[in-house]
Design a protein around this motif. Structure first.
Motif, PDB file in Angstrom:
ATOM      1  N   GLN A  51       0.821  -1.214   0.000  1.00 40.32           N
ATOM      2  CA  GLN A  51       0.000   0.000   0.000  1.00 40.32           C
ATOM      3  C   GLN A  51       0.857   1.268   0.000  1.00 40.32           C
ATOM      4  OE1 GLN A  51      -3.128  -0.033  -0.612  1.00 40.32           O
ATOM      5  NE2 GLN A  51      -3.413  -2.241  -0.406  1.00 40.32           N
ATOM      6  N   LEU A  52       2.017   1.231   0.647  1.00 38.76           N
ATOM      7  CA  LEU A  52       2.886   2.414   0.645  1.00 38.76           C
ATOM      8  C   LEU A  52       3.494   2.641  -0.734  1.00 38.76           C
ATOM      9  CD1 LEU A  52       4.747   2.289   4.094  1.00 38.76           C
ATOM     10  CD2 LEU A  52       2.767   3.653   3.404  1.00 38.76           C
ATOM     11  N   GLU A  53       3.761   1.568  -1.475  1.00 38.85           N
ATOM     12  CA  GLU A  53       4.246   1.720  -2.852  1.00 38.85           C
ATOM     13  C   GLU A  53       3.210   2.458  -3.696  1.00 38.85           C
ATOM     14  OE1 GLU A  53       7.177   1.019  -4.405  1.00 38.85           O
ATOM     15  OE2 GLU A  53       7.904   0.687  -2.344  1.00 38.85           O
ATOM     16  N   ILE A  54       1.951   2.124  -3.495  1.00 36.95           N
ATOM     17  CA  ILE A  54       0.873   2.814  -4.217  1.00 36.95           C
ATOM     18  C   ILE A  54       0.799   4.264  -3.762  1.00 36.95           C
ATOM     19  CG2 ILE A  54      -1.635   2.904  -4.524  1.00 36.95           C
ATOM     20  CD1 ILE A  54      -1.557  -0.216  -4.274  1.00 36.95           C
ATOM     21  N   LEU A  55       0.911   4.499  -2.442  1.00 28.61           N
ATOM     22  CA  LEU A  55       0.837   5.849  -1.900  1.00 28.61           C
ATOM     23  C   LEU A  55       1.953   6.724  -2.455  1.00 28.61           C
ATOM     24  CD1 LEU A  55      -0.710   7.652   0.116  1.00 28.61           C
ATOM     25  CD2 LEU A  55       0.897   6.894   1.874  1.00 28.61           C
ATOM     26  N   LYS A  56       3.151   6.153  -2.593  1.00 30.55           N
ATOM     27  CA  LYS A  56       4.300   6.923  -3.100  1.00 30.55           C
ATOM     28  C   LYS A  56       4.101   7.355  -4.554  1.00 30.55           C
ATOM     29  CE  LYS A  56       7.681   4.619  -0.106  1.00 30.55           C
ATOM     30  NZ  LYS A  56       8.783   3.622  -0.080  1.00 30.55           N
ATOM     31  N   SER A  57       3.297   6.592  -5.288  1.00 26.13           N
ATOM     32  CA  SER A  57       3.089   6.911  -6.708  1.00 26.13           C
ATOM     33  C   SER A  57       2.031   7.993  -6.911  1.00 26.13           C
ATOM     34  CB  SER A  57       2.664   5.646  -7.464  1.00 26.13           C
ATOM     35  OG  SER A  57       1.346   5.250  -7.088  1.00 26.13           O
ATOM     36  N   TYR A 108      -1.447  -8.605  -3.569  1.00 28.24           N
ATOM     37  CA  TYR A 108      -1.193  -9.308  -2.301  1.00 28.24           C
ATOM     38  C   TYR A 108      -2.287  -8.975  -1.289  1.00 28.24           C
ATOM     39  CZ  TYR A 108       0.989 -10.897   2.005  1.00 28.24           C
ATOM     40  OH  TYR A 108       1.237 -11.540   3.197  1.00 28.24           O
ATOM     41  N   SER A 109      -2.670  -7.711  -1.232  1.00 22.71           N
ATOM     42  CA  SER A 109      -3.717  -7.316  -0.288  1.00 22.71           C
ATOM     43  C   SER A 109      -5.011  -8.070  -0.551  1.00 22.71           C
ATOM     44  CB  SER A 109      -3.966  -5.800  -0.380  1.00 22.71           C
ATOM     45  OG  SER A 109      -2.814  -5.071   0.001  1.00 22.71           O
ATOM     46  N   SER A 137      -0.869 -17.198   0.180  1.00 23.28           N
ATOM     47  CA  SER A 137      -0.304 -17.773  -1.051  1.00 23.28           C
ATOM     48  C   SER A 137      -1.238 -18.796  -1.684  1.00 23.28           C
ATOM     49  CB  SER A 137       1.058 -18.418  -0.758  1.00 23.28           C
ATOM     50  OG  SER A 137       0.913 -19.599   0.023  1.00 23.28           O
ATOM     51  N   ARG A 138      -2.258 -19.242  -0.959  1.00 25.41           N
ATOM     52  CA  ARG A 138      -3.236 -20.166  -1.547  1.00 25.41           C
ATOM     53  C   ARG A 138      -3.900 -19.539  -2.778  1.00 25.41           C
ATOM     54  NH1 ARG A 138      -4.413 -23.859   2.832  1.00 25.41           N
ATOM     55  NH2 ARG A 138      -4.167 -22.895   4.892  1.00 25.41           N
ATOM     56  N   PHE A 139      -3.912 -18.217  -2.853  1.00 26.88           N
ATOM     57  CA  PHE A 139      -4.632 -17.530  -3.912  1.00 26.88           C
ATOM     58  C   PHE A 139      -3.718 -16.983  -5.006  1.00 26.88           C
ATOM     59  CE2 PHE A 139      -7.216 -17.622  -0.150  1.00 26.88           C
ATOM     60  CZ  PHE A 139      -8.447 -18.008  -0.647  1.00 26.88           C
ATOM     61  N   GLU A 140      -2.447 -17.381  -4.963  1.00 27.12           N
ATOM     62  CA  GLU A 140      -1.534 -16.992  -6.033  1.00 27.12           C
ATOM     63  C   GLU A 140      -1.748 -17.879  -7.252  1.00 27.12           C
ATOM     64  OE1 GLU A 140       2.331 -17.255  -4.330  1.00 27.12           O
ATOM     65  OE2 GLU A 140       2.072 -15.499  -3.026  1.00 27.12           O
ATOM     66  N   GLY A 141      -1.321 -17.408  -8.400  1.00 30.42           N
ATOM     67  CA  GLY A 141      -1.470 -18.195  -9.630  1.00 30.42           C
ATOM     68  C   GLY A 141      -2.926 -18.438  -9.962  1.00 30.42           C
ATOM     69  N   SER A 142      -3.269 -19.689 -10.214  1.00 30.40           N
ATOM     70  CA  SER A 142      -4.653 -20.031 -10.564  1.00 30.40           C
ATOM     71  C   SER A 142      -5.543 -20.139  -9.328  1.00 30.40           C
ATOM     72  CB  SER A 142      -4.694 -21.351 -11.343  1.00 30.40           C
ATOM     73  OG  SER A 142      -4.102 -22.394 -10.589  1.00 30.40           O
ATOM     74  N   GLY A 143      -4.950 -20.100  -8.129  1.00 28.41           N
ATOM     75  CA  GLY A 143      -5.744 -20.099  -6.899  1.00 28.41           C
ATOM     76  C   GLY A 143      -6.333 -21.458  -6.570  1.00 28.41           C
ATOM     77  N   PRO A 144      -7.295 -21.497  -5.638  1.00 32.60           N
ATOM     78  CA  PRO A 144      -7.902 -22.757  -5.202  1.00 32.60           C
ATOM     79  C   PRO A 144      -8.630 -23.469  -6.348  1.00 32.60           C
ATOM     80  CG  PRO A 144      -8.442 -20.973  -3.692  1.00 32.60           C
ATOM     81  CD  PRO A 144      -7.844 -20.344  -4.899  1.00 32.60           C
ATOM     82  N   ALA A 145      -8.861 -24.762  -6.163  1.00 29.99           N
ATOM     83  CA  ALA A 145      -9.596 -25.545  -7.148  1.00 29.99           C
ATOM     84  C   ALA A 145     -11.015 -24.997  -7.308  1.00 29.99           C
ATOM     85  CB  ALA A 145      -9.638 -27.014  -6.731  1.00 29.99           C
ATOM     86  N   PRO A 146     -11.597 -25.144  -8.496  1.00 26.46           N
ATOM     87  CA  PRO A 146     -12.967 -24.638  -8.714  1.00 26.46           C
ATOM     88  C   PRO A 146     -13.952 -25.197  -7.690  1.00 26.46           C
ATOM     89  CG  PRO A 146     -11.961 -25.301 -10.794  1.00 26.46           C
ATOM     90  CD  PRO A 146     -11.020 -25.736  -9.713  1.00 26.46           C
ATOM     91  N   TYR A 147     -14.888 -24.354  -7.285  1.00 25.64           N
ATOM     92  CA  TYR A 147     -15.997 -24.705  -6.385  1.00 25.64           C
ATOM     93  C   TYR A 147     -15.567 -24.986  -4.947  1.00 25.64           C
ATOM     94  CZ  TYR A 147     -18.356 -25.223 -10.859  1.00 25.64           C
ATOM     95  OH  TYR A 147     -18.856 -24.999 -12.126  1.00 25.64           O
ATOM     96  N   THR A 148     -14.311 -24.676  -4.603  1.00 23.09           N
ATOM     97  CA  THR A 148     -13.871 -24.870  -3.219  1.00 23.09           C
ATOM     98  C   THR A 148     -13.886 -23.570  -2.430  1.00 23.09           C
ATOM     99  OG1 THR A 148     -11.525 -24.564  -3.807  1.00 23.09           O
ATOM    100  CG2 THR A 148     -12.401 -26.821  -3.855  1.00 23.09           C
ATOM    101  N   PHE A 149     -13.621 -22.443  -3.088  1.00 24.44           N
ATOM    102  CA  PHE A 149     -13.630 -21.128  -2.444  1.00 24.44           C
ATOM    103  C   PHE A 149     -14.859 -20.376  -2.944  1.00 24.44           C
ATOM    104  CE2 PHE A 149     -12.199 -16.581  -2.423  1.00 24.44           C
ATOM    105  CZ  PHE A 149     -12.163 -16.427  -1.057  1.00 24.44           C
ATOM    106  N   VAL A 150     -15.878 -20.288  -2.075  1.00 25.97           N
ATOM    107  CA  VAL A 150     -17.182 -19.803  -2.543  1.00 25.97           C
ATOM    108  C   VAL A 150     -17.783 -18.736  -1.612  1.00 25.97           C
ATOM    109  CG1 VAL A 150     -17.814 -21.802  -3.935  1.00 25.97           C
ATOM    110  CG2 VAL A 150     -18.172 -21.883  -1.462  1.00 25.97           C
ATOM    111  N   PRO A 151     -17.017 -17.709  -1.236  1.00 25.16           N
ATOM    112  CA  PRO A 151     -17.578 -16.701  -0.330  1.00 25.16           C
ATOM    113  C   PRO A 151     -18.685 -15.868  -0.968  1.00 25.16           C
ATOM    114  CG  PRO A 151     -15.474 -15.953  -1.169  1.00 25.16           C
ATOM    115  CD  PRO A 151     -15.635 -17.374  -1.620  1.00 25.16           C
TER     116      PRO A 151
END
Length: 477
Positions: free
Chosen positions: A316-322, A339-340, A401-415
């Motif tokens: 967030q500070l990197e964004i603030l500096k820009s 990342y946030s 890090s579970r949500f990096e790349g392609s993230g969790p398998a389909p239909y497992t993360f359903v908020p």
């Protein structure tokens, strides 16, 4: 005493007589999913609701998965015989068969809390809403609200956080998200009016997921009283907006309320005021309750995990500096908060704002080797996957890090649910949460005042005492 005796006698008669009714009218299927229907009428509703209020909403699901089946089990919730479908395969089945084998269903309490729902099917109402909302809630349309959210967040922190040694996070998060929702949905900005409008929303939200017994002292009774207060206020807003539109003092495209007032259905008919009021009320509930719960848990976990906090702060500070002095956040800034957002997703995995939702069987069908009768209710729960080690190794560990790349398998993360009925406000919530996160970490560090504060679910997960924290002003250039 006489009133109490009559109430007690009525309940006794219901409990004595209903077993016979249940036995007479229960479907004669011999291959129903394994499970327990509990007490007559009440079923297992008390345990279903109480496990959440005791801080362990996943217990109702996990206990029965272990006892009966990891795929599906039977119960009775809110007066309805229900098949609870579990796991990623169950989520996929329900989300993929929307309006084929199943359709959306809400508890009977909805009909009293939202009277317009009684005049048309829940399915028809949902389809009409989904045709109206994309114009306002798709990412391209929401981009113009990022700077609005940022300026409102800055004012919120200046008024309620800065200069304070301690605050309670949850009520402040609720007021922030409600203030933003009022601005975006109905262009309401007067703080006194927003504060007055916000007061009864908690009772109404609790009444939605409650046993529909309209007696003094029950959540349902409080919800009905609150809904009347809110609806009267909303009808006054609608009346004034119609006048403003007629006199060209308001724009037909300025917010969702104006759009609903000028929109027509397939037959060229406009929505009635009660229907519009109910739809806006449901949007205001959905538009701030879930986001405020997620914001509160983000603050909770960042206070417990200094390494995660430092990584969020760095981004967030990197964004603030820009940014130039006084320059508000924009779409490009939000896209940099990768990342946030992974942190927020991990928060929603561990403390999902949506616990699950209901469907109704349109036909008799088979699932997992068991018969599901037409008219039965089906329930899917985030808890059958979010904390399941089959899908998330070491499920209690906080790991963005579970949500990096392609993230969790389909239909497992359903908020936000899934399929055709995935929450249309997903992107709106993402922007609102990230804008809040940016503004809090650039201003403060914080420490929980109650180390082991209990979490309750009613119907959203919230810290029992509102998450009071000590504030420490951030020191950076």
């Amino acid at each position: 005493m006489e009133l109490f005796f009559l109430i007690a006698l009525t309940i006794f008669i219901i409990l004595v007589s209903l077993p016979i009714v249940v036995l007479l009218y229960r479907p004669s299927f011999t291959n129903l999913p394994p499970g327990n229907f509990g007490l007559p009428y009440i079923g297992e509703s008390l345990e279903f609701l109480s496990t959440g209020r005791k801080g362990h909403p996943e217990k109702f699901i996990s206990d029965r998965m272990a006892k009966y089946s990891h795929q599906i089990f039977s119960t009775s919730i809110l007066g309805e015989e229900t098949a609870v479908v579990c796991g990623a395969h169950g989520n996929k089945f329900l989300f993929s068969n929307e309006n084929k084998l199943v359709t959306a269903w809400w508890p009977k309490s909805i009909l009293k809390l939202f009277p317009s729902s009684a005049h048309s099917s829940i399915q028809a109402e949902g389809m009409r809403m989904r045709k109206m909302l994309p114009h306002f809630l798709k990412p391209e349309a929401l981009q113009r609200y990022i700077s609005v959210m940022d300026s409102m967040a800055q004012r919120h922190f200046e008024d309620f956080w800065e200069g304070k040694e301690q605050v309670s996070v949850y009520p402040l998060a609720k007021f922030y998200t409600f203030t933003v929702a009022c601005k975006v949905f109905v262009s309401m900005e007067d703080r006194k009016r927003v504060t007055k409008f916000a007061a009864p929303f908690n009772d109404m939200a609790s009444g939605i997921m409650s046993i529909p017994i309209d007696l003094p002292g029950t959540s349902f009774h409080r919800g009905i009283k609150a809904s009347r207060i809110i609806r009267n206020e909303m009808l006054a807003i609608i009346k004034q907006r119609r006048k403003d539109l007629d006199e060209n003092k308001a724009s037909p495209t300025q917010d969702i309320l104006s759009h609903m007032l000028v929109a027509t259905d397939e037959d060229g008919q406009r929505l009635g005021d009660i229907g519009i009021a109910d739809k806006i009320i449901s949007l205001l509930i959905g538009g701030h309750d879930t986001a405020s719960a997620s914001i509160t848990f983000v603050v909770k976990y960042l206070s417990e995990l200094p390494e995660i906090y430092n990584n969020v702060l760095k981004e967030q500070l990197e964004i603030l500096k820009s940014k130039a002095p006084g320059e508000l956040l924009n779409w490009e800034d939000i896209q940099k908060m990768k990342y946030s957002w992974n942190v927020v997703c991990e928060v929603m995995r561990l403390a999902p704002p949506l616990q699950g939702s209901f469907r109704e069987a349109l036909h008799d069908f088979n699932y997992g080797g068991f018969s599901i009768p037409k008219g039965w209710k089906l329930y899917w729960s985030t808890h059958s996957t979010h904390k399941n080690p089959e899908y998330f190794p070491l499920p209690e560990k906080f790991d963005p890090s579970r949500f990096e790349g392609s993230g969790p398998a389909p239909y497992t993360f359903v908020p936000f649910g899934g399929g055709p009925r995935m929450c249309p406000g997903k992107e709106y919530a993402r922007l609102e949460i990230l804008v809040f996160l940016h503004n809090i970490v650039k201003r403060f560090k914080w420490k929980k005042m109650i180390p082991d504060e209990k979490i309750v679910v009613d119907p959203m997960p919230i810290p029992a005492k509102g998450l009071p924290v000590y504030l420490y002003p951030q020191k950076h250039d």
